[in-house]
Write a protein that holds these residues in place. Structure first.
Motif, PDB file in Angstrom:
ATOM      1  N   ALA A 101      -5.947   3.092  -6.378  1.00 57.66           N
ATOM      2  CA  ALA A 101      -5.963   1.850  -5.873  1.00 57.66           C
ATOM      3  C   ALA A 101      -7.101   1.176  -5.292  1.00 57.66           C
ATOM      4  CB  ALA A 101      -4.760   1.720  -4.720  1.00 57.66           C
ATOM      5  N   LEU A 102      -7.692   2.202  -4.664  1.00 53.88           N
ATOM      6  CA  LEU A 102      -9.093   1.690  -3.879  1.00 53.88           C
ATOM      7  C   LEU A 102     -10.301   1.454  -5.147  1.00 53.88           C
ATOM      8  CD1 LEU A 102      -9.475   4.410  -1.243  1.00 53.88           C
ATOM      9  CD2 LEU A 102      -9.455   2.153  -0.528  1.00 53.88           C
ATOM     10  N   ALA A 103     -10.190   2.022  -6.180  1.00 50.97           N
ATOM     11  CA  ALA A 103     -11.043   1.688  -7.339  1.00 50.97           C
ATOM     12  C   ALA A 103     -10.932   0.276  -7.815  1.00 50.97           C
ATOM     13  CB  ALA A 103     -10.859   3.042  -8.321  1.00 50.97           C
ATOM     14  N   GLU A 104      -9.476  -0.232  -7.446  1.00 46.96           N
ATOM     15  CA  GLU A 104      -9.292  -1.752  -8.094  1.00 46.96           C
ATOM     16  C   GLU A 104      -9.507  -2.683  -6.909  1.00 46.96           C
ATOM     17  OE1 GLU A 104      -6.063  -1.953 -10.714  1.00 46.96           O
ATOM     18  OE2 GLU A 104      -6.208  -0.020 -11.322  1.00 46.96           O
ATOM     19  N   MET A 105      -9.831  -2.247  -5.823  1.00 45.33           N
ATOM     20  CA  MET A 105      -9.707  -3.206  -4.700  1.00 45.33           C
ATOM     21  C   MET A 105     -11.301  -3.706  -4.538  1.00 45.33           C
ATOM     22  SD  MET A 105      -7.355  -1.502  -1.871  1.00 45.33           S
ATOM     23  CE  MET A 105      -7.672  -3.039  -0.534  1.00 45.33           C
ATOM     24  N   PRO A 106     -11.381  -5.190  -4.356  1.00 38.30           N
ATOM     25  CA  PRO A 106     -12.509  -5.601  -4.292  1.00 38.30           C
ATOM     26  C   PRO A 106     -13.060  -5.458  -2.544  1.00 38.30           C
ATOM     27  CG  PRO A 106     -11.128  -7.415  -4.267  1.00 38.30           C
ATOM     28  CD  PRO A 106     -10.589  -6.122  -4.304  1.00 38.30           C
ATOM     29  N   GLY A 107     -14.430  -5.665  -2.483  1.00 39.47           N
ATOM     30  CA  GLY A 107     -15.030  -5.789  -1.033  1.00 39.47           C
ATOM     31  C   GLY A 107     -15.492  -4.609  -0.799  1.00 39.47           C
ATOM     32  N   ARG A 119      -1.098  -2.129  -7.892  1.00 42.04           N
ATOM     33  CA  ARG A 119      -2.399  -1.947  -7.537  1.00 42.04           C
ATOM     34  C   ARG A 119      -3.225  -3.421  -7.767  1.00 42.04           C
ATOM     35  NH1 ARG A 119      -2.142   2.815 -10.433  1.00 42.04           N
ATOM     36  NH2 ARG A 119      -3.159   1.971 -12.443  1.00 42.04           N
ATOM     37  N   TRP A 120      -2.463  -4.123  -8.805  1.00 42.00           N
ATOM     38  CA  TRP A 120      -2.883  -5.401  -9.051  1.00 42.00           C
ATOM     39  C   TRP A 120      -2.622  -6.366  -7.676  1.00 42.00           C
ATOM     40  CZ3 TRP A 120       0.211  -9.919  -9.534  1.00 42.00           C
ATOM     41  CH2 TRP A 120      -0.444 -11.114  -9.691  1.00 42.00           C
ATOM     42  N   ALA A 121      -1.661  -6.140  -7.153  1.00 39.89           N
ATOM     43  CA  ALA A 121      -0.987  -6.935  -5.927  1.00 39.89           C
ATOM     44  C   ALA A 121      -2.044  -6.834  -4.652  1.00 39.89           C
ATOM     45  CB  ALA A 121       0.402  -6.637  -5.506  1.00 39.89           C
ATOM     46  N   LEU A 122      -2.347  -5.278  -4.555  1.00 39.42           N
ATOM     47  CA  LEU A 122      -3.140  -4.929  -3.559  1.00 39.42           C
ATOM     48  C   LEU A 122      -4.575  -5.686  -3.714  1.00 39.42           C
ATOM     49  CD1 LEU A 122      -2.233  -1.207  -2.692  1.00 39.42           C
ATOM     50  CD2 LEU A 122      -2.226  -3.128  -1.282  1.00 39.42           C
ATOM     51  N   SER A 123      -4.955  -5.628  -4.864  1.00 43.30           N
ATOM     52  CA  SER A 123      -6.321  -6.163  -5.083  1.00 43.30           C
ATOM     53  C   SER A 123      -6.348  -7.549  -4.767  1.00 43.30           C
ATOM     54  CB  SER A 123      -6.709  -5.814  -6.459  1.00 43.30           C
ATOM     55  OG  SER A 123      -6.008  -6.519  -7.411  1.00 43.30           O
ATOM     56  N   ARG A 124      -5.406  -8.055  -4.961  1.00 38.75           N
ATOM     57  CA  ARG A 124      -5.298  -9.804  -4.720  1.00 38.75           C
ATOM     58  C   ARG A 124      -4.896  -9.870  -3.347  1.00 38.75           C
ATOM     59  NH1 ARG A 124      -0.392 -12.041  -7.286  1.00 38.75           N
ATOM     60  NH2 ARG A 124      -1.190 -13.956  -6.428  1.00 38.75           N
ATOM     61  N   SER A 125      -4.435  -8.901  -2.489  1.00 35.66           N
ATOM     62  CA  SER A 125      -4.208  -9.237  -1.090  1.00 35.66           C
ATOM     63  C   SER A 125      -5.370  -8.963  -0.349  1.00 35.66           C
ATOM     64  CB  SER A 125      -2.887  -8.404  -0.580  1.00 35.66           C
ATOM     65  OG  SER A 125      -3.529  -6.968  -0.660  1.00 35.66           O
ATOM     66  N   GLY A 126      -6.377  -8.104  -0.682  1.00 29.95           N
ATOM     67  CA  GLY A 126      -7.588  -7.932   0.024  1.00 29.95           C
ATOM     68  C   GLY A 126      -7.224  -6.789   0.919  1.00 29.95           C
ATOM     69  N   GLY A 127      -6.352  -6.347   1.251  1.00 30.27           N
ATOM     70  CA  GLY A 127      -5.877  -5.351   2.517  1.00 30.27           C
ATOM     71  C   GLY A 127      -5.294  -4.248   2.093  1.00 30.27           C
ATOM     72  N   GLY A 128      -4.950  -3.186   3.048  1.00 31.91           N
ATOM     73  CA  GLY A 128      -4.056  -2.015   2.741  1.00 31.91           C
ATOM     74  C   GLY A 128      -5.163  -0.872   2.666  1.00 31.91           C
ATOM     75  N   ALA A 129      -6.418  -1.287   2.692  1.00 34.00           N
ATOM     76  CA  ALA A 129      -7.437  -0.066   2.748  1.00 34.00           C
ATOM     77  C   ALA A 129      -7.107   0.997   3.729  1.00 34.00           C
ATOM     78  CB  ALA A 129      -8.826  -0.718   2.956  1.00 34.00           C
ATOM     79  N   ALA A 130      -6.851   0.820   5.105  1.00 33.76           N
ATOM     80  CA  ALA A 130      -6.529   1.855   6.101  1.00 33.76           C
ATOM     81  C   ALA A 130      -5.526   2.701   5.531  1.00 33.76           C
ATOM     82  CB  ALA A 130      -6.120   1.297   7.316  1.00 33.76           C
ATOM     83  N   ALA A 155       0.609  -1.354  -0.151  1.00 28.23           N
ATOM     84  CA  ALA A 155      -0.188  -0.024   0.016  1.00 28.23           C
ATOM     85  C   ALA A 155       0.960   1.213   0.166  1.00 28.23           C
ATOM     86  CB  ALA A 155      -1.000  -0.142   1.271  1.00 28.23           C
ATOM     87  N   GLN A 156       1.974   1.255   0.792  1.00 29.92           N
ATOM     88  CA  GLN A 156       2.799   2.670   0.950  1.00 29.92           C
ATOM     89  C   GLN A 156       3.460   2.618  -0.361  1.00 29.92           C
ATOM     90  OE1 GLN A 156       3.101   4.775   3.608  1.00 29.92           O
ATOM     91  NE2 GLN A 156       3.786   5.814   1.746  1.00 29.92           N
ATOM     92  N   ALA A 157       4.021   1.493  -0.957  1.00 35.08           N
ATOM     93  CA  ALA A 157       4.725   1.798  -2.314  1.00 35.08           C
ATOM     94  C   ALA A 157       3.699   2.098  -3.311  1.00 35.08           C
ATOM     95  CB  ALA A 157       5.200   0.268  -2.825  1.00 35.08           C
ATOM     96  N   ALA A 158       2.607   1.576  -3.361  1.00 32.59           N
ATOM     97  CA  ALA A 158       1.372   1.973  -4.315  1.00 32.59           C
ATOM     98  C   ALA A 158       1.077   3.743  -4.158  1.00 32.59           C
ATOM     99  CB  ALA A 158       0.121   1.342  -4.080  1.00 32.59           C
ATOM    100  N   LEU A 159       1.182   4.193  -3.034  1.00 33.13           N
ATOM    101  CA  LEU A 159       1.231   5.623  -2.632  1.00 33.13           C
ATOM    102  C   LEU A 159       2.383   6.587  -3.081  1.00 33.13           C
ATOM    103  CD1 LEU A 159      -0.607   5.745   0.814  1.00 33.13           C
ATOM    104  CD2 LEU A 159      -1.742   6.028  -1.407  1.00 33.13           C
ATOM    105  N   ASP A 160       3.390   5.960  -3.331  1.00 34.37           N
ATOM    106  CA  ASP A 160       4.800   6.384  -3.728  1.00 34.37           C
ATOM    107  C   ASP A 160       5.098   6.250  -5.052  1.00 34.37           C
ATOM    108  OD1 ASP A 160       4.880   7.055  -0.704  1.00 34.37           O
ATOM    109  OD2 ASP A 160       6.295   5.663  -0.361  1.00 34.37           O
ATOM    110  N   GLU A 161       4.694   5.488  -5.961  1.00 34.63           N
ATOM    111  CA  GLU A 161       5.082   4.882  -6.955  1.00 34.63           C
ATOM    112  C   GLU A 161       4.680   6.016  -8.082  1.00 34.63           C
ATOM    113  OE1 GLU A 161       6.990   3.775  -9.553  1.00 34.63           O
ATOM    114  OE2 GLU A 161       7.332   2.250  -7.895  1.00 34.63           O
TER     115      GLU A 161
END
Length: 330
Positions: free
Chosen positions: A195-201, A164-175, A148-154
């Motif tokens: 990133a949130l747009a590509e996350m399920p749940g 973002r793909w990795a985050l969507s697979r992990s199902g976490g990092g929303a906080a 999540a931090q890397a996605a914010l910095d990248e």
């Protein structure tokens, strides 16, 4: 006082006192008849000064300058100490974060620890290819907070997509992404909402709904587009605003057409017509709003197009007439 008494009162060992003397920091004022060092009250006060400055983080060389150089500027030294302290705190904070992330993976052995550390280093590499390979590693190998931090910095779009793909697979990092939405840096806010747009749940969907009222138009727009194509009516007002502003207006119109089911078509058409008739809406925006009516079914949209055929703005009138013919109403 002899050196033993000074050591007892000051808490500084006799060995350290001799070291201070060798550096010229403290010079005993006298000697006894037997040749033993004898410290005056002023000598002892200087020792306490040295210890106080050491506690602030000064080196012994800096302490010597501070005590003996008449031209020494204490404010400059304090500024330098503040800078160095902040750097040290930042480094220790980074180490703590890294240790927490390793601990979160519940490593079974040193090989697991080393593997996680290697992936964390790879995520922070200066090589985009290395960062991308780390992002594409198994989701249970990379701590989700690090992703999540890397996605914010990248800043690299290809690496960002992999993260973002990795985050969507992990199902976490929303906080952590939620914190990104409130960042003072616009680019970080945009990365967070993408990133949130590509996350399920449900958690990600809830955060996107909250983002609809963000003061950042880019964040609002990305959230609205995502929720719109998912059929969430809460996105409708923001999508209409986007058409007026000309910000991703084509995508916004497409999202409205997805939302324009039996229950929402008339509401959407009414909102579009209301903005067309608003005296503050400029000509280009009125044209975009008219075009958006093309994707809205129902009688309200058809009547609006029929009325707009006689609009004083020729571009709007021609667009309305063309769309009306396509609907079989003209």
């Amino acid at each position: 006082m002899l050196i033993g008494e000074v050591a007892r009162r000051s808490g500084v060992s006799a060995r350290m006192l001799r070291h201070y003397e060798s550096l010229g920091l403290v010079r005993p004022s006298g000697r006894t008849g037997s040749g033993y060092r004898e410290y005056s009250g002023e000598d002892v006060r200087r020792i306490f000064h040295i210890e106080s400055l050491r506690a602030m983080g000064l080196s012994l060389r800096e302490i010597g300058r501070a005590l003996d150089d008449p031209g020494f500027a204490p404010a400059d030294l304090v500024d330098d100490l503040i800078r160095r302290t902040r750097e040290r705190i930042a480094a220790e904070t980074e180490l703590l974060i890294r240790l927490d992330r390793v601990h979160a993976t519940d490593p079974a052995g040193w090989e697991d620890v080393l593997q996680v550390l290697a992936l964390l280093r790879a995520l922070g590499s200066t090589s985009a290819g290395t960062r991308q390979r780390a992002a594409l590693a198994s989701a249970d190998e990379v701590p989700v907070e690090a992703l999540a931090q890397a996605a914010l910095d990248e800043g690299d779009p290809y690496v960002a997509g992999a993260l973002r793909w990795a985050l969507s697979r992990s199902g976490g990092g929303a906080a952590l992404l939620t914190e990104g939405l409130g960042s003072p840096v616009a680019a970080v806010r945009e990365r967070a909402v993408r990133a949130l747009a590509e996350m399920p749940g449900r958690e990600a969907a809830t955060l996107l709904r909250e983002a609809l009222v963000s003061p950042d138009a880019v964040v609002r727009g990305r959230a609205a587009l995502t929720l719109g194509v998912r059929g969430e009516a809460a996105a409708i007002p923001v999508l209409v605003d986007m058409i007026v502003a000309g910000s991703n207006d084509t995508d916004a119109a497409d999202a409205l057409s997805v939302l324009a089911g039996d229950d929402a078509a008339d509401r959407i058409a009414a909102l579009l017509v209301g903005r067309i008739g608003d005296g503050t809406t400029g000509q280009p925006a009125r044209g975009r709003l008219t075009q958006a009516l093309a994707g809205i079914p129902g009688a309200t949209a058809s009547r609006a197009l029929a009325d707009l055929v006689g609009d004083a703005d020729r571009a709007v009138a021609l667009t309305a007439a063309y769309l009306l013919r396509l609907r079989g109403g003209g």
